[in-house]
Design a protein around this motif. Structure first.
Motif, PDB file in Angstrom:
ATOM      1  N   GLN A  73      11.478   8.562  -7.261  1.00 22.74           N
ATOM      2  CA  GLN A  73      10.996   9.310  -6.100  1.00 22.74           C
ATOM      3  C   GLN A  73      10.394   8.374  -5.064  1.00 22.74           C
ATOM      4  OE1 GLN A  73       8.446  12.059  -8.211  1.00 22.74           O
ATOM      5  NE2 GLN A  73       9.739  13.801  -7.636  1.00 22.74           N
ATOM      6  N   ARG A  74       9.639   7.373  -5.542  1.00 19.38           N
ATOM      7  CA  ARG A  74       9.037   6.419  -4.604  1.00 19.38           C
ATOM      8  C   ARG A  74      10.113   5.674  -3.840  1.00 19.38           C
ATOM      9  NH1 ARG A  74       5.688   4.968  -9.005  1.00 19.38           N
ATOM     10  NH2 ARG A  74       6.694   2.942  -9.179  1.00 19.38           N
ATOM     11  N   MET A  86       2.346   5.979  -5.874  1.00 18.63           N
ATOM     12  CA  MET A  86       1.936   6.020  -7.275  1.00 18.63           C
ATOM     13  C   MET A  86       0.745   6.964  -7.448  1.00 18.63           C
ATOM     14  SD  MET A  86       1.929   2.073  -8.391  1.00 18.63           S
ATOM     15  CE  MET A  86       3.350   1.260  -9.047  1.00 18.63           C
ATOM     16  N   SER A  87      -0.210   6.841  -6.529  1.00 18.16           N
ATOM     17  CA  SER A  87      -1.450   7.614  -6.711  1.00 18.16           C
ATOM     18  C   SER A  87      -1.225   9.103  -6.481  1.00 18.16           C
ATOM     19  CB  SER A  87      -2.542   7.096  -5.774  1.00 18.16           C
ATOM     20  OG  SER A  87      -2.163   7.346  -4.453  1.00 18.16           O
ATOM     21  N   THR A  88      -0.147   9.449  -5.729  1.00 18.87           N
ATOM     22  CA  THR A  88       0.138  10.881  -5.583  1.00 18.87           C
ATOM     23  C   THR A  88       1.063  11.360  -6.688  1.00 18.87           C
ATOM     24  OG1 THR A  88       1.711  10.165  -3.899  1.00 18.87           O
ATOM     25  CG2 THR A  88      -0.230  11.334  -3.132  1.00 18.87           C
ATOM     26  N   GLY A 123       0.806  -1.218   0.000  1.00 15.81           N
ATOM     27  CA  GLY A 123       0.000   0.000   0.000  1.00 15.81           C
ATOM     28  C   GLY A 123       0.841   1.270   0.000  1.00 15.81           C
ATOM     29  N   GLN A 124       2.036   1.192   0.597  1.00 15.96           N
ATOM     30  CA  GLN A 124       2.935   2.346   0.635  1.00 15.96           C
ATOM     31  C   GLN A 124       3.339   2.758  -0.764  1.00 15.96           C
ATOM     32  OE1 GLN A 124       4.454   3.924   3.338  1.00 15.96           O
ATOM     33  NE2 GLN A 124       3.145   2.856   4.802  1.00 15.96           N
ATOM     34  N   VAL A 125       3.713   1.741  -1.570  1.00 21.89           N
ATOM     35  CA  VAL A 125       4.131   2.018  -2.944  1.00 21.89           C
ATOM     36  C   VAL A 125       2.936   2.522  -3.748  1.00 21.89           C
ATOM     37  CG1 VAL A 125       5.141   1.008  -5.007  1.00 21.89           C
ATOM     38  CG2 VAL A 125       5.871   0.221  -2.754  1.00 21.89           C
TER      39      VAL A 125
END
Lengths: 222, 220
Positions: free
Chosen positions: A133-134, A125-127, A119-121
């Protein structure tokens, strides 16, 4: 027992202990650097999906974890010359320390990376963060943070393990202590000086681990 | 050439077997003593008497902070000076049990601290003495928490036992050292020694991993 410790002899041999201390420090630092590199490579190989690359990394980690360092050391010490590799004992020792600790470092880093939830990744992605950067802002900071304390723990193990190099006649702290024992027939003085020197390294590393944990406490976590 | 050497190594199987027996008996004996002592250490370390806990902490730190090889030498060279005569085997068992107790003690102490205080409070409320609380409520739960680490500790102990070869005990590593003097193939000889260790240790590593995974699944 320690009442009749000959402090004068201990002081007289202080320069030898100091040299041994520096040698142990250097051997451990070199061994740990090698272990970090090996550990990162072995970890990367073991979490990627290609089976023929994964298998050797897993075999390496398991083989190291299930055998004692001394047997690994003798394997290299008696084995390398047979392969035509003639290097000084010191180099063999550093290779053995790196190979040995590398397996444990791989496991430590692996558990750090696996602790990150998918969920962190996805949130990254969704932001709209790019892959780099991730990695830089989300994955690595979280993956590496929990590895620091166990890595310092592994460094402590490595410093102590480096004493086994004395058995293949590398001159380091343990060997330096034995020389006092041999020169003066005073095993106690030699062993006590050596033990104290190791304890200095142990407490320094333990202090580092404590400071790091203290400074990097995450809000909401113990 | 290789087959000839393999044949000669096989000729040494009694030495190898003796070495395995020595490694296993050293490790099992030290584990038994180490677990008993370790639980005592752990209870003191997690106990109410803070002065005693700190003093024991210093002792434990000494053995956690110095190399095991040095400890073997200390037992082997220093105890005789005080008038206690020890065989190499006894020295090995003393050094190994002691270091095991120090590491197991810290594991047990953290296990005891991990049991919620409500548990011993509830036990106290139902009229149990401190000793009864420990024996019937806290320890059984702590044992469950620490078992996977204890198995891991046993593997470390088996590996540590190789170090006592330095005081001349014929364990598995020493057996390899003896063989390599007459069979000049270190890769083969220590390959076989390594394989023997692997056969002893790997099942234990596997069990401890399985237990850790099972524990995680029950918590989550």
């Amino acid at each position: 027992m320690l009442g009749n410790l000959n402090i004068r002899v201990m002081l007289e041999y202080l320069p030898d202990i100091w040299h041994g201390f520096l040698a142990t420090l250097m051997l451990s630092a070199a061994g740990f650097a090698g272990a970090i590199v090996l550990g990162i490579v072995a970890c990367a190989l073991s979490i990627q999906p290609l089976r023929w690359l994964k298998w050797p990394a897993v075999a390496y980690v398991d083989a190291i974890r299930a055998t004692p360092l001394l047997a690994q050391l003798y394997f290299l010490y008696f084995g390398l010359p047979r392969l035509g590799v003639l290097v000084p004992e010191m180099v063999i020792g550093v290779i053995a320390l790196s190979l040995n600790s590398g397996a444990y470092v791989a496991e430590i880093i692996r558990s750090g990376i696996l602790s990150i939830q998918r969920g962190q990744v996805e949130a990254g992605m969704s932001t709209g963060l790019t892959y780099l950067q991730r990695m830089r802002l989300i994955v690595l900071p979280q993956a590496l943070r929990p590895t620091v304390s166990p890595l310092i723990g592994q460094a402590i193990v490595l410093v102590k393990d480096s004493s086994l190099l004395s058995l293949i006649s590398v001159v380091e702290l343990t060997r330096a202590g034995q020389m006092i024992a041999i020169d003066r027939f005073m095993p106690i003085e030699g062993l006590v000086s050596t033990a104290l020197a190791y304890l200095v390294l142990y407490y320094l590393l333990k202090l580092m681990a404590g400071l790091w944990v203290h400074q990097n406490r995450l809000p909401g976590r113990a | 050439m290789f087959l000839m050497q393999l044949d000669r190594v096989m000729g040494y199987w009694p030495v190898l077997l003796k070495g395995i027996a020595m490694t296993v008996s050293l490790s099992v004996l030290s584990l038994l003593i180490g677990v008993v002592l370790g639980f005592a250490f752990g209870i003191i370390r997690a106990g109410r008497n803070r002065t005693l806990a700190r003093l024991l902490g210093l002792y434990v730190d000494f053995f956690r902070g110095t190399p095991f090889l040095l400890q073997v030498f200390i037992v082997f060279f220093i105890l005789p000076v005080t008038g206690i005569e020890l065989s190499a085997f006894t020295s090995g068992v003393i050094a190994m049990s002691n270091v095991a107790a120090c590491f197991i003690g810290e594991i047990v102490a953290s296990g005891i601290k991990a049991v919620p205080t409500g548990q011993s409070e509830a036990a106290a409320a139902s009229g149990m003495t401190r000793a009864q609380q420990m024996r019937h409520v806290v320890l059984p739960q702590a044992v469950r928490i620490v078992t996977p680490s204890l198995v891991g500790q046993f593997v470390l102990l088996i590996k540590d036992s190789s170090v006592v070869s330095a005081i001349g005990l014929l364990d598995l590593t020493r057996a390899g050292w003896v063989m390599v003097q007459s069979i000049p193939n270190g890769l083969l000889v220590f390959g076989i020694v390594g394989l023997s260790y692997f056969i002893i240790c790997y099942p234990l590593i596997y069990i401890s991993r399985r237990m850790e995974r099972r524990d995680q699944s029950t918590i989550l």
